[in-house]
Each structure stands twice: as C-alpha cells, then as structure tokens.
Design an enzyme around this catalytic site. Structure first.
Site, PDB file in Angstrom:
ATOM      1  N   CYS A 118       0.832  -1.192   0.000  1.00 38.90           N
ATOM      2  CA  CYS A 118       0.000   0.000   0.000  1.00 38.90           C
ATOM      3  C   CYS A 118       0.876   1.255   0.000  1.00 38.90           C
ATOM      4  O   CYS A 118       0.637   2.199  -0.760  1.00 38.90           O
ATOM      5  CB  CYS A 118      -0.914   0.001   1.233  1.00 38.90           C
ATOM      6  SG  CYS A 118      -2.138   1.323   1.231  1.00 38.90           S
ATOM      7  N   CYS A 119       1.914   1.265   0.847  1.00 40.11           N
ATOM      8  CA  CYS A 119       2.831   2.406   0.891  1.00 40.11           C
ATOM      9  C   CYS A 119       3.523   2.606  -0.458  1.00 40.11           C
ATOM     10  O   CYS A 119       3.737   3.743  -0.884  1.00 40.11           O
ATOM     11  CB  CYS A 119       3.881   2.202   1.979  1.00 40.11           C
ATOM     12  SG  CYS A 119       3.290   2.418   3.666  1.00 40.11           S
ATOM     13  N   CYS A 201      -0.931   8.708   6.902  1.00 40.23           N
ATOM     14  CA  CYS A 201      -2.296   8.422   6.475  1.00 40.23           C
ATOM     15  C   CYS A 201      -3.187   8.207   7.707  1.00 40.23           C
ATOM     16  O   CYS A 201      -2.737   7.675   8.729  1.00 40.23           O
ATOM     17  CB  CYS A 201      -2.328   7.180   5.596  1.00 40.23           C
ATOM     18  SG  CYS A 201      -1.520   7.394   3.988  1.00 40.23           S
ATOM     19  N   CYS A 204      -3.486   4.779   9.422  1.00 40.04           N
ATOM     20  CA  CYS A 204      -2.207   4.222   9.885  1.00 40.04           C
ATOM     21  C   CYS A 204      -1.536   5.079  10.945  1.00 40.04           C
ATOM     22  O   CYS A 204      -0.359   4.864  11.262  1.00 40.04           O
ATOM     23  CB  CYS A 204      -1.262   4.045   8.702  1.00 40.04           C
ATOM     24  SG  CYS A 204      -1.895   2.958   7.410  1.00 40.04           S
ATOM     25  N   CYS A 228       8.015   3.722   5.737  1.00 42.92           N
ATOM     26  CA  CYS A 228       7.122   3.376   4.639  1.00 42.92           C
ATOM     27  C   CYS A 228       7.875   2.994   3.369  1.00 42.92           C
ATOM     28  O   CYS A 228       7.287   2.495   2.428  1.00 42.92           O
ATOM     29  CB  CYS A 228       6.188   4.545   4.335  1.00 42.92           C
ATOM     30  SG  CYS A 228       7.034   6.043   3.831  1.00 42.92           S
TER      31      CYS A 228
END
Length: 233
Positions: A118-119, A201, A204, A228
C-alpha cells in the site's frame, strides 16, 4: 557526484545554518532541487525557510488518498500564507484499484507485506515521479525521529532514487523545531496538539501515549522499523 566533490559539499553544509544551506543548494543546483513535504512540523519549517528567501526550490507533496482532513486543510493554509503553490502528486488510479482489489480497502492491517504494498502504490511510486529529472531531494528528516534516521547524514546519496538527499534539519532537536515554529508563526497541523507527533495516512496513524517514541503512532500494530519505504537505505 564524485566522492571528493561530495565530501567538499558536506563540509560546506556542515558549517551553514539550515536556511543558508538551502540557499547554497538552490545556487549550486538551479532548477534541479525539490523539497518533499508531508506537512509535518519539520517540513513546515523548511517550507518557511524556502519561502522567506524566495528560493527556486520546487515544493511538492504526496496525497495518498487517505490523508487526514486536517492535513489537506493545512496544505491550503500553507499555500495561502506563503503565496506559493505546492505541487501535489497522486497515486496512479489503476494501481490503487488493483491494490484494493487484491488486499481489500484496509488490507494493510493484515500483514507487513500488504502494508508495504500500500505504501509503495500510494507513496513510493508517486515520489519517484516527483523526483525524476532532479538532482537534489530536500527532506525534513531529523536524527531524533528514529534509530534508522539517526544514522543518516546531512547530505547523502540516495541509491534507490539515484539522487542527492539533503536533510537540513538533521541535527535539530524537537524543542529547537517547535521554538522556531512559535517564533516565526509557522502554520502547523492541529493534530500535533492532540498527541499526533508523526502524521501520515489517517488509518495508519494514532496519537502516542506519554513516554512513547515519536514514531510509535505510525503503523502501531506492527513491530517493524516504522518506515514506509520513502527513506529506505
């Protein structure tokens, strides 16, 4: 850059303040230096240093699509205060759709591999586009932030992105940074006053508890190094 030239530049920057160092970088690399801001306190200091000197350093930010509303509101306030435009990069639509199809909308909670995927889609790939064609990447990293960052230098070669990375606040303390923000009335994210020291985010990031490390609020469900991938060695 040749090793000797790198050492010479490092020695020059070590003798300069953060503001003077940024001015030197802008002079040595005209039109080829960019600054990535996540709108955190460190980055807001650097934005003020660039804007107050009217330096030709392009400021950009990454909108992952999962940011706090307070972060986006701060971006607008920052542009207004400093009369500048912060270029915003977004993840590729097809990549985000494929990611969500594969792991689910919040699948990053399920494994470190999912979270790093995702990162990569939301941050690392857009960063590479933002850095392409430039020679210096200015960041707001500070040595105090984490063990990983404590080993970084004021200026170093970023192998992953094939670019010089300049960290003007590397030796600044947290107190020094917050004092600068107060003195110069630098706009900052109101979440900082609610225990959110390191803000990423929304899904997170959580506020830290008394005595916790500043990065403890990032990816709190993991036991990883709390990075990240943007500043991976």
């Amino acid at each position: 850059m040749q090793k000797k030239n790198m050492q010479d530049l490092e020695q020059r920057l070590e003798q300069l303040t953060a503001g003077d160092g940024l001015a030197l970088i802008a002079d040595l690399f005209p039109g080829k230096a960019v600054f990535s801001t996540s709108l955190g306190q460190e980055d807001q200091v650097i934005t003020q240093l660039i804007a107050s000197q009217n330096l030709p350093i392009q400021i950009f930010s990454l909108d992952t699509g999962r940011l706090f509303p307070e972060t986006l509101e701060l971006l607008a306030r920052t542009e207004s205060k400093y009369k500048t435009r912060i270029k915003v990069y977004y993840p590729e639509r097809e990549s985000v759709e494929s990611l969500v199809t594969d792991i689910g909308i919040n699948g990053f909670y399920e494994s470190v591999e999912n979270r790093k995927s995702c990162c990569y889609v939301r941050k690392v790939e857009p960063l590479k586009r933002a850095l392409a064609g430039n020679e210096v990447w200015v960041t707001g990293l500070r040595a105090e932030q984490s063990a990983n960052r404590n080993s970084m230098k004021r200026i170093e070669w970023d192998e992953a992105n094939q670019i010089l990375k300049y960290n003007p606040l590397m030796d600044w303390s947290f107190d020094q940074m917050t004092a600068y923000i107060e003195e110069h009335k630098v706009p900052y994210n109101p979440l900082h006053d609610k225990g959110f020291i390191s803000i990423g985010c929304a899904p997170c990031t959580r506020a830290i508890l008394p005595g916790e490390d500043a990065r403890a609020g990032r990816w709190w469900w993991e036991e990883s190094k709390k990075e990240c991938g943007l500043h991976a060695k």
